[in-house]
Design a protein around this motif. Structure first.
Motif: not given
Ligand code: VGL
Ligand code: ZN
Length: 195
Positions: A123-134, A146-149, A153-155, A183-190
């Motif tokens: 939040r201190a960096l102004g981040v609202r949207r997370l892209f999560v992998g691993g 789930l915690d991010g949501l 955060f948008e996840v 509420g998460a959205v599933l995305v891929e690189l393309g």
């Protein structure tokens, strides 16, 4: 194909890409190492845009509650050991924000938000949207998403850059469904586009 933008308020969150979770490690995620080259592509995108890259790591004390016989897992990712190191091929940029979690002997913490200052830091960096992998889709990725949501955060879950343990077959699939439902959205690189 839906397009998702890496906005000015976006950060990349890489969950637990550590030696012990890779084939040959103490608690291997099958094909866990396959996320590494894909994550490197995401890292390049975020780094080029000057967006934050966060890497969480399991950072257990030697007597952690999640280790047998107290918990379900063999000892893994003991702080300061080789097994706790990030995968050597993961190209974490200079300035990567490292979040150590599950550091207390008597508390399990699968989520990168649990018992850490990751939410405040983002939040201190102004981040609202997370892209999560691993790894692992069915444990620490799921809990972090789930915690991010819950924290507002948008996840976006990077489906081509996650792998699960699947102690029971289908656990990773079910974990992705849980994330979607929350509420998460599933995305891929393309599908990821830069402004
Ligand atoms: C994890 C099991 C135990 C994970 C961590 O990173 O998903 N899984 N500790
Ligand atoms: Zn652990």
């Amino acid at each position: 194909m839906a397009k998702v933008a890496i906005t000015r308020r976006s950060a990349l969150v890489i969950v637990d890409v550590q030696r012990d979770f890779m084939p040959g490690g103490a608690l291997p995620v099958p094909s866990g190492d396959e996320v590494v080259p894909v994550l490197n592509s995401y890292i390049e995108l975020f780094d080029r845009l000057g967006r934050p890259v966060v890497a969480t790591r399991d950072w257990h004390p030697p007597n952690h509650i999640s280790f047998r016989p107290r918990g379900p897992w063999p000892p893994h990712c003991v702080r300061g050991t080789e097994g706790a190191e990030f995968h050597p091929d993961l190209r974490l940029p200079e300035g990567t924000i490292i979040v150590s979690k599950a550091t207390e002997p008597d508390r399990e913490a699968y989520s990168g938000f649990e018992g850490t200052d990751m939410a405040e830091g983002l939040r201190a960096l102004g981040v609202r949207r997370l892209f999560v992998g691993g790894v692992a889709t069915d444990y620490c990725v799921r809990a972090t998403v789930l915690d991010g949501l819950r924290l507002g955060f948008e996840v976006f879950v990077l489906t081509d850059a996650v792998k699960g343990v699947d102690v029971e077959p289908g656990n990773s699939e079910r974990a992705l469904e849980d994330m979607l439902k929350a509420g998460a959205v599933l995305v891929e690189l393309g599908e990821v586009v830069t402004p």
